[in-house]
Design an enzyme around this catalytic site. Structure first.
Site, PDB file in Angstrom:
ATOM      1  N   ARG A   1      -0.819 -10.916  11.865  1.00 18.54           N
ATOM      2  CA  ARG A   1      -1.372  -9.777  11.131  1.00 18.54           C
ATOM      3  C   ARG A   1      -2.211 -10.257   9.957  1.00 18.54           C
ATOM      4  O   ARG A   1      -3.240  -9.661   9.631  1.00 18.54           O
ATOM      5  CB  ARG A   1      -0.242  -8.854  10.654  1.00 18.54           C
ATOM      6  CG  ARG A   1       0.364  -8.022  11.791  1.00 18.54           C
ATOM      7  CD  ARG A   1       1.785  -7.590  11.493  1.00 18.54           C
ATOM      8  NE  ARG A   1       1.898  -6.669  10.388  1.00 18.54           N
ATOM      9  CZ  ARG A   1       3.023  -6.481   9.688  1.00 18.54           C
ATOM     10  NH1 ARG A   1       4.112  -7.172   9.983  1.00 18.54           N
ATOM     11  NH2 ARG A   1       3.056  -5.633   8.697  1.00 18.54           N
TER      12      ARG A   1
ATOM     13  N   LYS B   1       0.830  -1.207   0.000  1.00 18.25           N
ATOM     14  CA  LYS B   1       0.000   0.000   0.000  1.00 18.25           C
ATOM     15  C   LYS B   1       0.867   1.260   0.000  1.00 18.25           C
ATOM     16  O   LYS B   1       0.593   2.207  -0.732  1.00 18.25           O
ATOM     17  CB  LYS B   1      -0.926   0.004   1.233  1.00 18.25           C
ATOM     18  CG  LYS B   1      -1.903  -1.176   1.243  1.00 18.25           C
ATOM     19  CD  LYS B   1      -2.900  -1.099   2.388  1.00 18.25           C
ATOM     20  CE  LYS B   1      -2.298  -1.302   3.772  1.00 18.25           C
ATOM     21  NZ  LYS B   1      -1.821  -2.690   4.033  1.00 18.25           N
TER      22      LYS B   1
ATOM     23  N   ARG C   1      11.486  -4.197  11.362  1.00 15.17           N
ATOM     24  CA  ARG C   1      10.411  -3.693  12.213  1.00 15.17           C
ATOM     25  C   ARG C   1      10.030  -4.779  13.209  1.00 15.17           C
ATOM     26  O   ARG C   1      10.017  -5.949  12.862  1.00 15.17           O
ATOM     27  CB  ARG C   1       9.193  -3.373  11.326  1.00 15.17           C
ATOM     28  CG  ARG C   1       8.813  -1.929  11.324  1.00 15.17           C
ATOM     29  CD  ARG C   1       7.816  -1.637  10.232  1.00 15.17           C
ATOM     30  NE  ARG C   1       6.502  -2.228  10.478  1.00 15.17           N
ATOM     31  CZ  ARG C   1       5.442  -2.041   9.680  1.00 15.17           C
ATOM     32  NH1 ARG C   1       5.561  -1.293   8.599  1.00 15.17           N
ATOM     33  NH2 ARG C   1       4.286  -2.608   9.946  1.00 15.17           N
TER      34      ARG C   1
ATOM     35  N   ARG D   1      -9.908  -0.416   8.714  1.00 12.56           N
ATOM     36  CA  ARG D   1      -9.447  -1.803   8.802  1.00 12.56           C
ATOM     37  C   ARG D   1     -10.487  -2.713   9.415  1.00 12.56           C
ATOM     38  O   ARG D   1     -10.248  -3.908   9.545  1.00 12.56           O
ATOM     39  CB  ARG D   1      -8.208  -1.847   9.676  1.00 12.56           C
ATOM     40  CG  ARG D   1      -6.913  -2.207   8.953  1.00 12.56           C
ATOM     41  CD  ARG D   1      -5.830  -2.086   9.997  1.00 12.56           C
ATOM     42  NE  ARG D   1      -4.611  -2.746   9.679  1.00 12.56           N
ATOM     43  CZ  ARG D   1      -3.557  -2.163   9.121  1.00 12.56           C
ATOM     44  NH1 ARG D   1      -3.633  -0.920   8.709  1.00 12.56           N
ATOM     45  NH2 ARG D   1      -2.442  -2.838   8.966  1.00 12.56           N
TER      46      ARG D   1
ATOM     47  N   ARG E   1      11.920  -7.431   4.613  1.00 14.43           N
ATOM     48  CA  ARG E   1      11.830  -5.961   4.656  1.00 14.43           C
ATOM     49  C   ARG E   1      12.696  -5.390   5.791  1.00 14.43           C
ATOM     50  O   ARG E   1      12.747  -5.938   6.880  1.00 14.43           O
ATOM     51  CB  ARG E   1      10.374  -5.536   4.875  1.00 14.43           C
ATOM     52  CG  ARG E   1      10.207  -4.038   5.031  1.00 14.43           C
ATOM     53  CD  ARG E   1       8.789  -3.593   4.799  1.00 14.43           C
ATOM     54  NE  ARG E   1       7.910  -3.883   5.930  1.00 14.43           N
ATOM     55  CZ  ARG E   1       6.631  -3.516   5.967  1.00 14.43           C
ATOM     56  NH1 ARG E   1       6.082  -2.910   4.932  1.00 14.43           N
ATOM     57  NH2 ARG E   1       5.886  -3.798   7.010  1.00 14.43           N
TER      58      ARG E   1
END
Ligand code: ADP
Ligand code: ZN
Length: 211
Positions: free
Chosen positions: A171, A13, A160, A88, A127
């Site tokens: 998630r 996104k 992260r 969400r 990531r």
């Protein structure tokens, strides 16, 4: 233009938002970025949100809705906005509908970035992010020149807290149960545009330009 970017964690996104911004200068509102900035600054909101975020759970709706009410009232949203990470849940979507009605404005489109879970897991475990300037890297696709050091600012490049595989699986489960129902919600309103999230960084921009 007022759009929502919908999609699983790791669907890209933020990347699509950056590409859209290059053509349409509208406010990019990422709830994840706002929350992380609050955690970093040690605000009351950040303190409330941190435990949920680290566990891969959603921050409670009332906290998010309050935060978005004030964000959407800021001047840069007048000409349009894209929402990245909000709504969400169905409750958040209903709260957003009320805010928009109160301001007499309408959404133009809801873009659903479609991706399968295994692709998400491999994307997110690789990531990395610069602690200092926020630049995003990928150990496979976009590594730093020197391991752990940001090419742009020399800051420390880390994973992260919520990009560990167990948290990513959480998630994803949260996405499927709480967020995926929004696809049906916005389909019924005639707003949904489905886009293949593996179609490259300008996939959404190309479709918006056609419409
Ligand atoms: P991703 O989409 O990659 O999971 P985000 O950066 O959008 O990550 O969000 C990180 C975390 O922030 C989420 O896992 C959640 O805890 C919290 N969060 C962000 N947006 C919302 C929201 N609209 N409602 C509830 N929690 C949110
Ligand atoms: Zn940096």
């Amino acid at each position: 233009m007022r759009i929502i970017l919908l999609g699983a964690p790791g669907a890209g996104k933020g990347t699509q938002a950056d590409s859209i911004k290059s053509k349409y200068p509208i406010a990019h509102i990422s709830t994840g970025d706002i929350l992380r900035a609050n955690v970093k600054a040690g605000t009351a909101l950040g303190k409330d949100a941190k435990a949920y975020m680290d566990a891969g759970k959603l921050v409670p709706d009332d906290v998010i809705v309050g935060m978005m009410e004030s964000r959407l009232a800021e001047a840069d949203c007048k000409e349009g906005f894209m929402l990245d990470g909000f709504p969400r849940t169905i409750a958040q979507a209903e709260a957003l509908d009320k805010m928009l009605t109160a301001h007499g404005i309408k959404l133009d489109a809801v873009v659903s970035l479609e991706i399968d879970d295994d692709t998400v897991v491999s994307r997110l475990t690789s990531r990395r992010v610069c602690k200092q300037c926020g630049e995003i890297y990928n150990t496979v696709l976009k590594p730093t020149a020197k391991e752990g050091v940001c090419d742009k600012c020399g800051g420390e490049v880390v994973q992260r807290d919520d990009d560990r595989e167990s948290v990513i699986r959480n998630r994803l489960a949260v996405f499927h149960t709480q967020t995926a129902p929004l696809i049906e919600y916005y389909t019924q309103k005639g707003l949904l545009i489905a886009v293949d999230a593996t179609g490259g960084k300008d996939a959404v921009l190309r479709i918006l330009e056609k419409n």
